[in-house]
Design a protein around this motif. Sequence first.
Motif, short mmCIF file in Angstrom:
data_model
loop_
_atom_site.label_atom_id
_atom_site.label_comp_id
_atom_site.label_asym_id
_atom_site.label_seq_id
_atom_site.Cartn_x
_atom_site.Cartn_y
_atom_site.Cartn_z
N GLU A 264 -57.40 -77.20 -120.90
CA GLU A 264 -57.53 -76.21 -119.67
C GLU A 264 -56.24 -75.60 -119.36
OE1 GLU A 264 -58.77 -78.61 -116.35
OE2 GLU A 264 -57.28 -80.04 -116.68
N ASN A 265 -56.13 -74.71 -118.53
CA ASN A 265 -54.86 -74.08 -117.81
C ASN A 265 -53.81 -73.48 -118.76
OD1 ASN A 265 -55.99 -74.82 -115.38
ND2 ASN A 265 -55.22 -76.95 -115.37
N LEU A 266 -54.42 -72.97 -119.93
CA LEU A 266 -53.39 -72.43 -120.81
C LEU A 266 -53.80 -70.96 -121.03
CD1 LEU A 266 -53.34 -75.11 -123.65
CD2 LEU A 266 -51.44 -74.44 -121.93
N GLU A 267 -54.38 -70.17 -120.25
CA GLU A 267 -54.88 -68.86 -120.41
C GLU A 267 -53.86 -68.01 -120.04
OE1 GLU A 267 -56.41 -70.94 -118.46
OE2 GLU A 267 -58.39 -71.33 -119.01
N GLY A 268 -52.85 -68.29 -119.42
CA GLY A 268 -51.87 -67.37 -118.86
C GLY A 268 -50.49 -67.65 -120.07
N LEU B 30 -59.52 -71.87 -124.99
CA LEU B 30 -58.55 -71.02 -125.83
C LEU B 30 -58.74 -69.58 -126.47
CD1 LEU B 30 -57.29 -74.31 -127.74
CD2 LEU B 30 -56.53 -73.44 -125.58
N ARG B 31 -60.18 -69.22 -126.15
CA ARG B 31 -60.37 -67.97 -126.69
C ARG B 31 -59.26 -66.74 -126.11
NH1 ARG B 31 -67.07 -67.29 -126.48
NH2 ARG B 31 -67.46 -68.80 -128.32
N HIS C 250 -47.33 -69.58 -116.32
CA HIS C 250 -46.44 -68.74 -116.13
C HIS C 250 -45.55 -68.43 -117.46
CE1 HIS C 250 -46.82 -68.90 -111.54
NE2 HIS C 250 -47.89 -68.40 -111.92
N LEU C 251 -45.63 -69.31 -118.31
CA LEU C 251 -44.89 -69.21 -119.49
C LEU C 251 -45.41 -68.33 -120.61
CD1 LEU C 251 -44.16 -73.05 -120.02
CD2 LEU C 251 -42.71 -71.33 -118.89
N LYS C 252 -44.99 -67.04 -120.32
CA LYS C 252 -45.66 -65.76 -120.88
C LYS C 252 -45.04 -65.78 -122.25
CE LYS C 252 -47.91 -64.47 -117.33
NZ LYS C 252 -49.46 -64.72 -117.45
N ARG C 253 -44.00 -66.48 -122.64
CA ARG C 253 -43.30 -66.20 -123.95
C ARG C 253 -43.51 -67.48 -124.82
NH1 ARG C 253 -37.29 -63.66 -122.77
NH2 ARG C 253 -37.94 -61.85 -121.72
N ASN D 30 -56.32 -67.12 -125.76
CA ASN D 30 -55.11 -66.85 -126.37
C ASN D 30 -55.29 -66.43 -127.60
OD1 ASN D 30 -55.22 -69.86 -124.63
ND2 ASN D 30 -53.47 -68.89 -124.52
N VAL D 31 -55.28 -64.98 -127.75
CA VAL D 31 -55.41 -64.26 -128.83
C VAL D 31 -54.74 -64.42 -129.98
CG1 VAL D 31 -56.83 -62.58 -127.57
CG2 VAL D 31 -54.31 -62.46 -127.92
N HIS D 32 -53.41 -64.99 -129.64
CA HIS D 32 -52.36 -65.27 -130.88
C HIS D 32 -52.49 -66.58 -131.42
CE1 HIS D 32 -50.62 -61.32 -130.11
NE2 HIS D 32 -50.56 -61.69 -128.84
N LEU D 33 -53.21 -67.49 -131.03
CA LEU D 33 -53.14 -68.67 -131.44
C LEU D 33 -53.77 -68.75 -133.07
CD1 LEU D 33 -53.08 -71.84 -130.45
CD2 LEU D 33 -55.50 -71.88 -130.01
N ARG D 34 -52.68 -69.35 -133.63
CA ARG D 34 -53.08 -69.80 -135.00
C ARG D 34 -53.10 -71.08 -135.76
NH1 ARG D 34 -54.00 -65.24 -133.78
NH2 ARG D 34 -53.10 -63.40 -134.68
N ASP D 35 -52.91 -71.90 -134.77
CA ASP D 35 -52.71 -73.49 -135.49
C ASP D 35 -53.03 -74.44 -134.27
OD1 ASP D 35 -52.30 -75.78 -136.50
OD2 ASP D 35 -50.20 -75.26 -137.43
N LEU D 36 -54.09 -75.07 -134.42
CA LEU D 36 -54.48 -76.05 -133.38
C LEU D 36 -54.62 -77.38 -134.07
CD1 LEU D 36 -55.52 -76.66 -130.62
CD2 LEU D 36 -57.85 -76.31 -131.33
N CYS D 37 -54.30 -78.69 -133.51
CA CYS D 37 -54.41 -79.93 -133.84
C CYS D 37 -55.03 -80.77 -133.10
CB CYS D 37 -52.90 -80.36 -134.28
SG CYS D 37 -53.09 -82.03 -135.35
N LEU D 38 -56.16 -81.33 -133.22
CA LEU D 38 -57.10 -82.25 -132.42
C LEU D 38 -57.26 -83.50 -133.19
CD1 LEU D 38 -59.47 -79.73 -131.09
CD2 LEU D 38 -57.72 -80.77 -129.80
N MET D 39 -56.49 -83.97 -133.97
CA MET D 39 -56.84 -85.27 -135.04
C MET D 39 -56.28 -86.38 -133.80
SD MET D 39 -55.55 -84.91 -138.95
CE MET D 39 -53.57 -84.66 -138.34
N GLY D 40 -57.16 -87.55 -133.99
CA GLY D 40 -57.12 -88.61 -133.32
C GLY D 40 -57.76 -88.78 -131.75
N ASN D 41 -58.57 -87.48 -131.66
CA ASN D 41 -59.15 -87.60 -130.45
C ASN D 41 -60.59 -87.79 -130.44
OD1 ASN D 41 -57.41 -85.90 -128.07
ND2 ASN D 41 -56.82 -85.08 -130.09
#
Length: 416
Positions: free
Chosen positions: A82-86, A109-110, A64-67, A112-123
């Motif tokens: 998961e669970n980040l579509e909203g 995460l597709r 529910h965190l639209k902003r 989330n059309v405004h997603l510009r930066d993703l960090c997955l290092m260390g996984n």
Amino acid sequence: MVHITEDLIRRRAEHNDGELFSLEELSLHQLDIERIQHIDRWCSKLVILYLQNNLIPRIENLGHLKRLQYLNLALNNIEVIENLEGCESLQKLDLMVNFVGRLSSVESLRHNVHLRDLCLMGNPCSQFEGYRQYVVAALPQLQCLDGTEISRSERIQASHCLTEVRRRIQEEEKEYLKRRAEQKEAMRRKGGDMDSLENQDLQEKQRSSEADEERQEQEFWQKPCAFTPESRLQVHHHLQEKRKVKEKKTEEKQTCPALFGANGQVLNINEAKHMDTSLIDADVQPTYVRVSIKGKIFQIVLPAEVKPDSSTAQRSQTTGHLLLTMPLADGEIKGHRTVSHQRKACQSRHGALQEASERKNLPERLEVDPSKRSSIDFTNIVSQESSREGRWKTPPLSTDSPSEEFVDDPDVPPLV
């Protein structure tokens, strides 16, 4: 286990006067939180959320965190994205040093059309062959992955190889999930064995000395184990147990001893060791002496009554010995009211002003005492003898003969 409560969020929202409905930034890092809850209902206007360095195993209750634009979940126990579509406004997601092994979950995460930066290092997924190519091709809106910008040529090349890369990623995912299942089963069995031996371990710990405890501590940290969410939780619980034991020992040490007996008599106490002079506080009383050194109390009863006001304390710089000099009291000690110099000066000044004001109100009178005269007495200019003979006294006639040039003119009246 630390729960996210309303009171906790209000304390973390001091910069917003404790208001939750208008809160835009919230920091809940390093609190040993094990579950995300209530945030999306209480703080729906959040823009930045920090949840790094906790024990969160799953992404939930954030839809529910639209902003929300920035979400930091680094250093947690997350295994699936998961669970980040909203979160429609999400622009940056930090999942550094987690346990994400199911790389295919990144395709969620597709939305989330405004997603510009993703960090997955260390996984674990960052060690898969073709990891970067797969993420770049699966998320065309990304501009930066693990702190490195995505070029146009890299995106085109990743799109051409997506089919082959996806096949390899799926194979590595299956191998990883199989290993994870084996690790969970081994930890479950180990946990059962630990529960069965828990009573024996408690008895051994009670009997063991400090050397044994130190040896067990070294064995715990030197024993090799896989880096998994379960092992991270085990380390956390171990540290938490040690912290509780330490706090309990500290509370026992800080327990204040009885300074007086049941019938009111003073007891002899010695808890202190050698310490710096600035930490020593000596209290001399007529019947006993109490020395406090960093919370430790040394108290002795005196065989005779002394004068506390005349006592002195000295300490040797070489041996550290503390010398208290206490003169004996002659008879019963009675308190004397002492007045400071400043108070005396104020009292004298006040008395002078009061006396001046009283003089000012009294009428002025002439002084009649001859001995206190300080000015000329005009009433006694003429002596009493001259006043008896007459007011005017005729001067004696001159017997000298007149000079030769003298002419006696009868028309001129006499001078006397």
